[in-house]
Design a protein around this motif. Structure first.
Motif, PDB file in Angstrom:
ATOM      1  N   LEU A  89       0.954  -0.954   0.430  1.00 31.12           N
ATOM      2  CA  LEU A  89      -0.048  -0.127   0.403  1.00 31.12           C
ATOM      3  C   LEU A  89       1.282   1.633   0.188  1.00 31.12           C
ATOM      4  O   LEU A  89       0.361   2.510  -0.434  1.00 31.12           O
ATOM      5  CB  LEU A  89      -1.323  -0.109   1.483  1.00 31.12           C
ATOM      6  N   GLU A  90       1.983   1.140   0.671  1.00 29.32           N
ATOM      7  CA  GLU A  90       3.057   2.524   0.767  1.00 29.32           C
ATOM      8  C   GLU A  90       3.464   2.871  -1.044  1.00 29.32           C
ATOM      9  O   GLU A  90       3.505   3.907  -1.519  1.00 29.32           O
ATOM     10  CB  GLU A  90       3.705   1.842   1.606  1.00 29.32           C
ATOM     11  N   GLY A  91       3.696   1.631  -1.333  1.00 27.47           N
ATOM     12  CA  GLY A  91       4.565   1.727  -2.937  1.00 27.47           C
ATOM     13  C   GLY A  91       3.370   2.832  -3.639  1.00 27.47           C
ATOM     14  O   GLY A  91       3.870   3.071  -4.395  1.00 27.47           O
ATOM     15  N   PHE A  92       2.422   1.240  -3.363  1.00 25.98           N
ATOM     16  CA  PHE A  92       1.173   2.730  -4.928  1.00 25.98           C
ATOM     17  C   PHE A  92       0.817   4.215  -4.372  1.00 25.98           C
ATOM     18  O   PHE A  92       0.282   4.590  -5.072  1.00 25.98           O
ATOM     19  CB  PHE A  92      -0.614   1.347  -3.941  1.00 25.98           C
ATOM     20  N   GLN A  93       1.109   4.284  -3.207  1.00 23.08           N
ATOM     21  CA  GLN A  93       0.176   5.746  -2.104  1.00 23.08           C
ATOM     22  C   GLN A  93       1.658   6.761  -2.776  1.00 23.08           C
ATOM     23  O   GLN A  93       1.304   8.085  -3.026  1.00 23.08           O
ATOM     24  CB  GLN A  93       0.499   5.680  -0.827  1.00 23.08           C
ATOM     25  N   LYS A  94       2.878   6.655  -3.504  1.00 26.26           N
ATOM     26  CA  LYS A  94       3.830   6.809  -3.667  1.00 26.26           C
ATOM     27  C   LYS A  94       3.657   6.768  -5.330  1.00 26.26           C
ATOM     28  O   LYS A  94       4.620   8.189  -5.392  1.00 26.26           O
ATOM     29  CB  LYS A  94       5.157   5.973  -2.998  1.00 26.26           C
ATOM     30  N   GLY A  95       3.363   6.611  -5.487  1.00 27.47           N
ATOM     31  CA  GLY A  95       2.961   6.084  -7.277  1.00 27.47           C
ATOM     32  C   GLY A  95       3.451   5.027  -8.124  1.00 27.47           C
ATOM     33  O   GLY A  95       3.017   5.297  -9.153  1.00 27.47           O
ATOM     34  N   ALA A  96       3.311   4.338  -7.166  1.00 27.40           N
ATOM     35  CA  ALA A  96       3.652   2.912  -8.396  1.00 27.40           C
ATOM     36  C   ALA A  96       2.881   1.910  -8.586  1.00 27.40           C
ATOM     37  O   ALA A  96       1.345   2.244  -8.082  1.00 27.40           O
ATOM     38  CB  ALA A  96       4.159   1.818  -7.419  1.00 27.40           C
ATOM     39  N   ASP A  97       2.775   0.989  -9.966  1.00 21.03           N
ATOM     40  CA  ASP A  97       1.574   0.838 -10.338  1.00 21.03           C
ATOM     41  C   ASP A  97       1.291  -0.477 -10.450  1.00 21.03           C
ATOM     42  O   ASP A  97       0.472  -0.692 -10.514  1.00 21.03           O
ATOM     43  CB  ASP A  97       1.968   1.457 -12.084  1.00 21.03           C
ATOM     44  N   ASP A  98       2.675  -1.092 -10.164  1.00 21.78           N
ATOM     45  CA  ASP A  98       3.018  -2.361  -9.808  1.00 21.78           C
ATOM     46  C   ASP A  98       3.380  -2.925  -9.111  1.00 21.78           C
ATOM     47  O   ASP A  98       4.040  -1.873  -8.615  1.00 21.78           O
ATOM     48  CB  ASP A  98       2.903  -3.489 -11.246  1.00 21.78           C
TER      49      ASP A  98
END
Length: 246
Positions: A89-98
């Protein structure tokens, strides 16, 4: 051909990934730390960035956040050994797509890269090019931080072209992106492009919309701006009469 930036400090793993991607006819650049990654991304167009989280000098989460803060919508796949939900979730919050957890199978990485390479990231909230900025959520356009008025269609046209900055968009793809299946009148694109160009000129934008004969359209820095930055004019002047030259 798909162009990938791999950001990984484990040189053994990086070598294996590069070899495998190249076997799949993908071109792969490599950065071993976060600072180098940002330099690569700022100076080169990529279809996908494969980004490790644990990096020297600047961690992957910070790299991702900075890339999105710059308005760059290149898709990003996070690589990490962290497999907890909160980490993802942290990765997605920072802007990751996958998100791909180590260890992983190379065919799975290739499949994910192939899928993301054909679209732009939906994680970007702002697009920047030259002195032009678009706030996607509010559908606001500005030049040198001064708002400019665009029609809804003009905003969508500019957004679509900025999402492909550095690449030529074929006329039919531009039509599909803006109008979908509701095919407009034959001169609709011509009229809206004319109005958009006029708005950019009146606002003193340092970018322009170019027609590339037989290929389509793209946004580019104006010739004087490119000269100021020591860049060559990579697109030929539009001297021929061509159906795409509006």
């Amino acid at each position: 051909m798909i162009r990938v930036l791999l950001v990984e400090d484990d040189m053994g793993l990086a070598g294996n990934i590069i070899d495998y991607l190249e076997l799949e006819d993908m071109v792969c650049d490599h950065a071993a730390n976060g600072v180098a990654a940002l330099t690569f991304i700022q100076n080169n167009p990529y279809d996908v960035v494969v980004l490790d989280i644990n990096l020297p000098r600047l961690d992957g989460l910070t790299v991702c956040e900075k890339v999105r803060g710059d308005g760059n919508d290149t898709p990003i796949i996070m690589l990490t050994a962290r497999d907890q939900l909160e980490n993802k979730l942290e990765g997605f919050q920072k802007g990751a797509d996958d998100y791909l957890v180590k260890p992983f199978d190379m065919p799975e990485l290739v499949a994910r890269v192939s899928v993301l390479a054909h679209r732009r990231s939906s994680q970007v909230k702002r697009l920047n090019f030259g002195n032009v900025s678009l706030e996607l959520g509010d559908e606001l356009a500005s030049v040198d931080s001064t708002p400019i008025k665009l029609s809804p269609t003009g905003f969508t046209l500019l957004k679509t072209l900025l999402q492909q900055q550095g690449k030529v968009m074929p006329r039919q793809r531009l039509l599909d992106a803006v109008w979908g299946e509701d095919t407009p009148e034959s001169n609709a694109l011509k009229v809206h492009l004319h109005n958009l160009r006029k708005s950019l000129v009146q606002a003193n934008a340092n970018i322009e919309i170019k027609a590339v004969p037989g290929a389509g359209f793209c946004v580019a820095l104006k010739v004087d701006q490119m000269a100021n930055e020591g860049l060559g004019n990579t697109l030929s002047p539009n001297k021929n009469k061509d159906t795409d030259q509006w």
